[in-house]
Scaffold this motif. Structure first.
Motif, mmCIF file in Angstrom:
data_model
loop_
_atom_site.group_PDB
_atom_site.id
_atom_site.type_symbol
_atom_site.label_atom_id
_atom_site.label_comp_id
_atom_site.label_asym_id
_atom_site.label_seq_id
_atom_site.Cartn_x
_atom_site.Cartn_y
_atom_site.Cartn_z
ATOM 1 N N ALA A 6 0.926 -1.247 -0.110
ATOM 2 C CA ALA A 6 0.050 0.086 0.018
ATOM 3 C C ALA A 6 0.788 1.282 0.060
ATOM 4 O O ALA A 6 0.313 2.388 -0.260
ATOM 5 C CB ALA A 6 -0.908 0.086 1.199
ATOM 6 N N THR A 7 2.083 1.096 0.312
ATOM 7 C CA THR A 7 3.025 2.423 0.301
ATOM 8 C C THR A 7 3.467 2.762 -1.012
ATOM 9 O O THR A 7 3.948 3.805 -1.250
ATOM 10 C CB THR A 7 4.208 2.114 1.061
ATOM 11 O OG1 THR A 7 4.967 0.865 0.528
ATOM 12 C CG2 THR A 7 3.964 1.971 2.674
ATOM 13 N N ASP A 8 3.337 1.691 -2.161
ATOM 14 C CA ASP A 8 3.502 2.148 -3.390
ATOM 15 C C ASP A 8 2.642 3.250 -3.971
ATOM 16 O O ASP A 8 1.193 2.854 -3.854
ATOM 17 C CB ASP A 8 3.471 0.850 -4.325
ATOM 18 C CG ASP A 8 3.728 1.311 -5.886
ATOM 19 O OD1 ASP A 8 4.282 2.138 -5.994
ATOM 20 O OD2 ASP A 8 3.488 0.273 -6.708
ATOM 21 N N PRO A 9 2.975 4.492 -4.613
ATOM 22 C CA PRO A 9 2.002 5.463 -4.900
ATOM 23 C C PRO A 9 0.989 5.109 -6.018
ATOM 24 O O PRO A 9 -0.154 5.490 -5.762
ATOM 25 C CB PRO A 9 2.981 6.522 -5.477
ATOM 26 C CG PRO A 9 4.380 6.208 -5.075
ATOM 27 C CD PRO A 9 4.337 4.770 -4.972
ATOM 28 N N VAL A 11 -0.352 1.969 -6.156
ATOM 29 C CA VAL A 11 -1.360 1.023 -5.595
ATOM 30 C C VAL A 11 -2.313 1.870 -4.416
ATOM 31 O O VAL A 11 -3.323 1.774 -4.208
ATOM 32 C CB VAL A 11 -0.430 -0.188 -4.535
ATOM 33 C CG1 VAL A 11 -1.556 -0.791 -3.576
ATOM 34 C CG2 VAL A 11 0.381 -0.852 -5.732
ATOM 35 N N ALA A 12 -1.586 3.133 -3.811
ATOM 36 C CA ALA A 12 -2.388 3.795 -3.065
ATOM 37 C C ALA A 12 -3.319 4.329 -3.663
ATOM 38 O O ALA A 12 -4.547 5.025 -3.088
ATOM 39 C CB ALA A 12 -1.229 4.683 -2.208
ATOM 40 N N THR A 13 -3.063 5.112 -4.937
ATOM 41 C CA THR A 13 -3.772 5.725 -5.740
ATOM 42 C C THR A 13 -4.862 4.991 -6.124
ATOM 43 O O THR A 13 -6.278 5.169 -6.192
ATOM 44 C CB THR A 13 -3.211 6.450 -6.868
ATOM 45 O OG1 THR A 13 -2.250 7.274 -6.508
ATOM 46 C CG2 THR A 13 -4.245 7.280 -7.910
ATOM 47 N N ARG A 14 -4.900 3.735 -6.571
ATOM 48 C CA ARG A 14 -5.868 2.830 -7.174
ATOM 49 C C ARG A 14 -6.621 2.492 -5.874
ATOM 50 O O ARG A 14 -7.860 2.140 -6.260
ATOM 51 C CB ARG A 14 -5.098 1.730 -7.736
ATOM 52 C CG ARG A 14 -6.109 0.625 -8.352
ATOM 53 C CD ARG A 14 -6.563 1.231 -9.568
ATOM 54 N NE ARG A 14 -7.307 0.316 -10.280
ATOM 55 C CZ ARG A 14 -8.386 0.866 -11.066
ATOM 56 N NH1 ARG A 14 -8.450 1.915 -11.243
ATOM 57 N NH2 ARG A 14 -9.126 -0.101 -11.460
ATOM 58 N N LEU A 15 -5.947 2.285 -4.706
ATOM 59 C CA LEU A 15 -6.939 1.707 -3.625
ATOM 60 C C LEU A 15 -7.889 3.085 -3.232
ATOM 61 O O LEU A 15 -9.110 2.723 -2.927
ATOM 62 C CB LEU A 15 -6.248 1.758 -2.304
ATOM 63 C CG LEU A 15 -5.497 0.136 -2.338
ATOM 64 C CD1 LEU A 15 -4.577 0.005 -1.104
ATOM 65 C CD2 LEU A 15 -6.531 -1.030 -2.324
ATOM 66 N N GLN A 16 -7.305 4.341 -3.287
ATOM 67 C CA GLN A 16 -8.397 5.125 -3.155
ATOM 68 C C GLN A 16 -9.306 5.433 -4.080
ATOM 69 O O GLN A 16 -10.489 5.754 -3.788
ATOM 70 C CB GLN A 16 -7.444 6.806 -3.017
ATOM 71 C CG GLN A 16 -8.116 7.756 -2.595
ATOM 72 C CD GLN A 16 -7.104 9.222 -2.694
ATOM 73 O OE1 GLN A 16 -6.122 8.914 -3.214
ATOM 74 N NE2 GLN A 16 -7.687 10.285 -2.167
ATOM 75 N N GLN A 17 -8.985 5.217 -5.401
ATOM 76 C CA GLN A 17 -10.103 5.294 -6.632
ATOM 77 C C GLN A 17 -11.083 4.343 -6.189
ATOM 78 O O GLN A 17 -12.551 4.431 -6.367
ATOM 79 C CB GLN A 17 -9.248 5.157 -7.849
ATOM 80 C CG GLN A 17 -8.638 6.150 -8.222
ATOM 81 C CD GLN A 17 -7.762 6.128 -9.671
ATOM 82 O OE1 GLN A 17 -7.826 4.793 -9.984
ATOM 83 N NE2 GLN A 17 -7.406 6.924 -10.193
ATOM 84 N N LEU A 18 -10.696 3.083 -5.861
ATOM 85 C CA LEU A 18 -11.645 1.751 -5.753
ATOM 86 C C LEU A 18 -12.548 1.985 -4.624
ATOM 87 O O LEU A 18 -13.671 1.801 -4.533
ATOM 88 C CB LEU A 18 -10.931 0.693 -5.649
ATOM 89 C CG LEU A 18 -10.272 0.037 -6.982
ATOM 90 C CD1 LEU A 18 -9.379 -1.107 -6.902
ATOM 91 C CD2 LEU A 18 -11.414 -0.262 -7.965
ATOM 92 N N GLY A 19 -11.868 2.678 -3.655
ATOM 93 C CA GLY A 19 -12.703 2.995 -2.196
ATOM 94 C C GLY A 19 -13.659 4.280 -2.320
ATOM 95 O O GLY A 19 -14.730 4.097 -1.892
ATOM 96 N N GLY A 20 -13.156 4.990 -3.329
ATOM 97 C CA GLY A 20 -14.105 6.116 -3.563
ATOM 98 C C GLY A 20 -15.267 5.751 -4.373
ATOM 99 O O GLY A 20 -16.286 6.631 -4.421
ATOM 100 N N ALA A 21 -15.234 4.806 -5.073
ATOM 101 C CA ALA A 21 -16.402 4.417 -5.851
ATOM 102 C C ALA A 21 -17.750 3.886 -4.786
ATOM 103 O O ALA A 21 -18.650 3.876 -5.233
ATOM 104 C CB ALA A 21 -16.005 3.171 -6.608
ATOM 105 N N TYR A 22 -17.153 3.560 -3.664
ATOM 106 C CA TYR A 22 -18.231 3.188 -2.500
ATOM 107 C C TYR A 22 -18.474 4.202 -1.689
ATOM 108 O O TYR A 22 -19.089 4.129 -0.724
ATOM 109 C CB TYR A 22 -17.721 1.932 -1.812
ATOM 110 C CG TYR A 22 -17.540 0.637 -2.632
ATOM 111 C CD1 TYR A 22 -18.645 -0.003 -2.936
ATOM 112 C CD2 TYR A 22 -16.349 0.421 -3.288
ATOM 113 C CE1 TYR A 22 -18.455 -1.387 -4.075
ATOM 114 C CE2 TYR A 22 -16.110 -0.827 -4.010
ATOM 115 C CZ TYR A 22 -17.303 -1.394 -4.198
ATOM 116 O OH TYR A 22 -17.199 -2.708 -5.195
#
Length: 99
Positions: A6-9, A11-22
């Motif tokens: 999750a410290t990879d930028p 991956v962090a951006t993708r996690l934020q995008q996927l979480g933002g969808a919810y």
């Protein structure tokens, strides 16, 4: 999935995008982050399955091509040398019919 940190930028951006969808459905940021991680895990698993299928498909294609070339070479060799693998059984059948 084990090599994704999750410290990879990216991956962090993708996690934020996927979480933002919810965001409209899940109001708790922790649950939203967990849902984003679960969705990323599903996407990574799906991509790994597709890549594995492609590798197997390519292996089967190479084996089929090799078999075709091998059988063709064997057939050409028999044609050039005049060898007929069915000559003896056909002669035996002809002798049996003649009797």
């Amino acid at each position: 999935m084990q090599s994704i940190v999750a410290t990879d930028p990216q991956v962090a951006t993708r996690l934020q995008q996927l979480g933002g969808a919810y965001g409209k459905v899940v109001s708790d940021p922790t649950l939203r982050s967990a849902q984003g991680a679960a969705t990323l895990s599903q996407q990574v698993t799906r991509e790994a399955n597709v890549l594995a299928f492609n590798d197997i498909f390519m292996l089967v294609g190479f084996l089929a091509a090799f078999t075709l070339v091998w059988m063709g070479a064997k057939q050409v060799r028999m044609y050039i040398t005049g060898f007929n693998p069915m000559a003896e059984p056909l002669a035996a059948m002809a002798r049996m019919r003649a009797q």
